[in-house]
Design a protein around this motif. Structure first.
Motif, short mmCIF file in Angstrom:
data_model
loop_
_atom_site.label_atom_id
_atom_site.label_comp_id
_atom_site.label_asym_id
_atom_site.label_seq_id
_atom_site.Cartn_x
_atom_site.Cartn_y
_atom_site.Cartn_z
N ARG A 113 44.29 41.46 30.19
CA ARG A 113 45.08 42.30 31.09
C ARG A 113 45.50 43.60 30.41
O ARG A 113 45.61 44.65 31.05
CB ARG A 113 46.28 41.52 31.61
CG ARG A 113 45.88 40.46 32.64
CD ARG A 113 47.06 39.72 33.19
NE ARG A 113 46.67 38.91 34.35
CZ ARG A 113 46.90 37.61 34.47
NH1 ARG A 113 47.55 36.96 33.51
NH2 ARG A 113 46.51 36.96 35.55
N ASP A 159 45.31 46.19 35.92
CA ASP A 159 45.63 45.34 37.08
C ASP A 159 44.39 44.76 37.75
O ASP A 159 44.47 44.22 38.86
CB ASP A 159 46.43 46.14 38.11
CG ASP A 159 47.78 46.56 37.58
OD1 ASP A 159 48.34 45.82 36.75
OD2 ASP A 159 48.27 47.64 37.97
N PRO A 170 41.38 42.27 38.87
CA PRO A 170 41.38 40.81 39.06
C PRO A 170 40.89 40.08 37.81
O PRO A 170 40.01 40.57 37.10
CB PRO A 170 40.40 40.61 40.23
CG PRO A 170 40.37 41.92 40.93
CD PRO A 170 40.56 42.96 39.88
N THR A 198 39.51 36.36 36.31
CA THR A 198 39.00 35.00 36.52
C THR A 198 39.04 34.25 35.20
O THR A 198 38.58 34.75 34.17
CB THR A 198 37.55 35.03 37.05
OG1 THR A 198 37.55 35.64 38.34
CG2 THR A 198 37.00 33.61 37.19
N ARG A 222 48.12 32.38 35.57
CA ARG A 222 48.11 32.78 36.98
C ARG A 222 46.92 33.69 37.29
O ARG A 222 47.07 34.83 37.73
CB ARG A 222 49.42 33.46 37.36
CG ARG A 222 50.65 32.58 37.17
CD ARG A 222 51.92 33.29 37.53
NE ARG A 222 51.96 33.63 38.94
CZ ARG A 222 52.95 34.34 39.51
NH1 ARG A 222 53.96 34.78 38.76
NH2 ARG A 222 52.92 34.59 40.80
N PRO A 223 45.70 33.20 37.05
CA PRO A 223 44.51 34.02 37.31
C PRO A 223 44.28 34.20 38.81
O PRO A 223 44.80 33.45 39.63
CB PRO A 223 43.40 33.20 36.67
CG PRO A 223 43.87 31.78 36.80
CD PRO A 223 45.36 31.85 36.60
N ASP A 224 43.47 35.19 39.15
CA ASP A 224 43.10 35.40 40.54
C ASP A 224 42.10 34.33 41.00
O ASP A 224 42.04 34.01 42.19
CB ASP A 224 42.50 36.79 40.71
CG ASP A 224 43.51 37.88 40.41
OD1 ASP A 224 44.31 38.20 41.30
OD2 ASP A 224 43.54 38.36 39.26
N ALA A 225 41.32 33.82 40.06
CA ALA A 225 40.37 32.73 40.36
C ALA A 225 40.19 31.90 39.09
O ALA A 225 40.36 32.40 37.98
CB ALA A 225 39.03 33.29 40.83
N THR A 277 33.34 37.12 40.77
CA THR A 277 34.11 38.23 40.20
C THR A 277 33.24 39.47 40.12
O THR A 277 32.61 39.75 39.09
CB THR A 277 34.62 37.86 38.79
OG1 THR A 277 35.14 36.53 38.79
CG2 THR A 277 35.71 38.84 38.34
#
Length: 384
Positions: free
Chosen positions: A308, A313, A315, A317, A344-347, A371
């Protein structure tokens, strides 16, 4: 002597060969599958001068009850290679950080030598891959003999302890977990074997009289490492010092170098090892590869933070799990769940038996499909 070698899966078969070559009469027992050597029942009724077993074998195994107490595989290997290994000889053990620390120390060693790690065994200075084996104690034997043959040094990563035959030993982490059917603790086993070493360098959080705490030689602030001790003083800068795993490994390597009389300043140019926070671009994707034998919750969270930091910002995975129980201490499902909750991943793509992907490669392929852009973090416990 007549010797009983237990556990052919975790290096016992190689150890039995080495003991026979040394002139001993040897029986070996495959305590898990019964496929190699003699049956347990036959070994129970024979007489032995010595029994050797890995430190992680259940102490209540019938053969240990009958013929024990056992001498560890580490100790037997130490006797076999004593005087027959490269010099200096540095042994490295710990729950995580072993491989990176070993590579960092090897990068500082002058002249020819052998680096023995879970990533492979290499001959320096050309860094030629000689072979890939496990890091059981017995796998150290051919590495030691090759180092002796070329008249060079030996830096060796070892699982669950050290042989004590080295000039120095390094403990890379204080993490603990149960072994030997839950009847022993890994850290206690390592510390017991480290007590046999001549000189021991310890990580932060471990204090043993007579050993060398890393903080007594090295201090790190931001991307700068300062060192002073054993007649050597100086500093170096490396952006990897901002990452917890590399900060520990480079600090331990610097302290060990000072103990050996080597200036650690070249660590300023040390670069990531594949699978240890290595960053690469894959089209529009940023990939942080932290899939290795030491992957756990803490390193997963650190890898995601790093991704990150680099990708902003975008996404993210997370590819997480464990390949076919390949590593002794494992990656428990509860720890995986906690890591996912913390990141807390997006996928998320899960890897392991019964999961959507069985291997790291399958997990990465699945992550790429879902992704199109952003970042992928590889956090799979696996041998690389």
């Amino acid at each position: 002597m007549r010797i009983l070698v237990l556990d052919t899966i975790h290096g016992g078969a190689d150890l039995a060969v080495a003991l026979r070559d040394a002139g001993h009469r040897v029986d070996e027992v495959d305590v898990y599958r019964g496929e190699i050597g003699i049956p347990v029942e036959e070994a129970l009724v024979r007489t032995y001068d010595l029994v050797t077993a890995p430190v992680h074998l259940d102490p209540d195994h019938p053969l240990l009850q009958q013929h024990g107490p056992a001498v560890s595989h580490h100790e037997i290997v130490g006797l076999l290679i004593a005087g027959d290994a490269g010099r200096p000889f540095i042994e490295i053990t710990g729950a995580r950080g072993k491989t990176t620390t070993a590579h960092a120390i090897a990068a500082l060693m002058p002249g020819p030598g052998v680096l023995h790690t879970s990533t492979g065994t290499y001959r320096y200075p050309e860094r030629e891959l000689l072979w890939k084996k496990s890091i059981t104690p017995a796998s150290l034997i051919p590495a030691a003999r090759e180092a002796e043959r070329i008249g060079g040094w030996l830096v060796a990563e070892e699982s669950l302890g050290v042989t004590g035959a080295g000039d120095a030993a390094v403990l890379t982490s204080a993490e603990d977990y149960p072994i030997a059917a839950g009847k022993r603790r890994a850290l206690a086993a390592k510390l017991g074997l480290l007590a046999r070493a001549r000189t021991v360098v310890l990580p932060q959080g471990v204090d043993i009289p007579g050993c060398i705490p890393v903080g007594s030689v090295v201090s790190v602030e931001g991307e700068a490492c300062r060192y002073s001790g054993y007649g050597i003083a100086g500093s170096f800068q490396n952006p990897l010092l901002s990452l917890a795993g590399y900060r520990t490994a480079l600090s331990l390597a610097a302290a060990t170098a000072c103990v050996l009389g080597i200036d650690p300043s070249p660590l300023g140019g040390f670069t990531p090892i594949p699978g240890r926070m290595a960053v690469r671009r894959d089209g529009s994707l940023l990939v942080v590869d932290n899939a290795n034998s030491g992957t756990n919750m803490a390193t997963t969270v650190e890898a995601a933070r790093y991704a990150r930091e680099l990708a902003g910002d975008a996404p993210l995975t997370l590819v997480i799990g464990e390949e076919a129980r390949a590593v002794c201490e494992g990656f428990p499902a509860t720890e995986i769940s906690r890591a996912v909750a913390a990141v807390r991943p997006d996928a998320t793509v899960y890897v392991g038996d019964g999961e959507e992907a069985a291997t790291l490669e399958e997990g990465f392929a699945a992550a790429r499909e879902i992704t199109p852009e952003g970042a992928i973090v590889l956090a799979v416990k696996t041998w690389r």
